[in-house]
Design a protein around this motif. Structure first.
Motif, short mmCIF file in Angstrom:
data_model
loop_
_atom_site.label_atom_id
_atom_site.label_comp_id
_atom_site.label_asym_id
_atom_site.label_seq_id
_atom_site.Cartn_x
_atom_site.Cartn_y
_atom_site.Cartn_z
N MET A 53 0.82 -1.19 0.00
CA MET A 53 0.00 0.00 0.00
C MET A 53 0.87 1.26 0.00
O MET A 53 0.54 2.25 -0.64
N GLN A 113 -4.52 2.29 -2.51
CA GLN A 113 -5.38 1.45 -1.68
C GLN A 113 -5.98 0.31 -2.48
O GLN A 113 -6.11 -0.81 -1.99
N TYR A 141 -3.58 -2.45 -2.73
CA TYR A 141 -3.49 -3.12 -1.43
C TYR A 141 -4.62 -4.14 -1.27
O TYR A 141 -4.39 -5.30 -0.95
N TYR A 142 -5.85 -3.70 -1.53
CA TYR A 142 -6.98 -4.60 -1.41
C TYR A 142 -6.87 -5.76 -2.40
O TYR A 142 -7.22 -6.91 -2.08
N ASP A 176 -11.23 3.96 7.51
CA ASP A 176 -10.92 3.87 6.08
C ASP A 176 -11.42 2.56 5.49
O ASP A 176 -12.12 2.54 4.47
N ASP A 234 -14.74 1.63 2.94
CA ASP A 234 -14.50 0.90 1.69
C ASP A 234 -15.31 -0.40 1.65
O ASP A 234 -15.85 -0.77 0.60
#
Length: 214
Positions: A13, A18, A21-22, A102, A106
């Motif tokens: 990340m 982001q 990262y996910y 955060d 999401d």
């Protein structure tokens, strides 16, 4: 194991966004809800650590009210260290609460979007009910966390005042001056610790509900 993987993926990340990262986490079989649970657990731990730091600073200040002048400088330095540790812990609490929010937002955005993908209306309604219940539990949790965090700044300000005053007044008169403020500071720290206990309890309930499929 999830904590280790999440920590390693955090490096990704930092180097990207982001979304990357996910994506990395999903490839490892870790969904946003797993990340949320992990971050709530981290935030809970940081609040526990902050409790101990604030309690230590209070005990240090309490002990200074009855010591001889010759011991003041040594104890002042220890109190200053306690204050700095409390300040650092408070910053970590805020950072971890932000990290929780955060990933929660999401997760809820993704969940809402995926409701439109159902072809089975019964399953869609069940999923939506589950989403709304999770949002409700989360709203209560984040409010409790933020309320506890909001109690930290006034306490830190008062601790800082005492540290600054003692820095230039290491004498019996200084002890007399801060003694008058001690009861208020003690009450504030007790309220802070109680608020954090409530947040920790809420965190445990939220984690349990998420892990049970709620």
């Amino acid at each position: 194991m999830i904590k280790l993987v999440v920590s390693l993926a955090a490096v990704v990340m930092l180097a990207g966004c982001q979304t990357a990262y996910y994506s990395t986490m999903e490839k490892l079989g870790i969904e946003k809800r797993d990340i949320l649970v992990d971050r709530v657990d981290d935030a809970k731990d940081s609040q526990g650590e902050a409790q101990e730091e604030f309690r230590s600073a209070l005990e240090r200040l309490d002990s200074m009210l009855s010591i001889d002048g010759g011991e003041l400088e040594e104890n002042y330095k220890a109190l200053k260290d306690d204050y700095e540790a409390s300040k650092k812990s408070a910053e970590q609490v805020r950072e971890r609460i932000d990290a929780v929010d955060d990933v929660a937002q999401d997760l809820f955005d993704e969940w809402n979007e995926e409701l439109e993908q159902y072809s089975n209306e019964t399953l869609r309604r069940q999923s939506e009910r589950q989403l709304r219940e999770t949002e409700r539990r989360y709203s209560r949790l984040i409010a409790t966390m933020e309320r506890a965090a909001g109690k930290m700044d006034p306490v830190l300000a008062k601790l800082q005042d005492n540290v600054l005053y003692l820095k230039h007044n290491l004498n019996a008169q200084a002890i007399t001056a801060i003694r008058g403020e001690f009861d208020t500071l003690q009450a504030d720290i007790r309220v802070l610790i109680e608020e954090m206990e409530t947040a920790i309890s809420e965190s445990n309930e939220f984690i349990e509900a998420m892990n049970s499929g709620g």
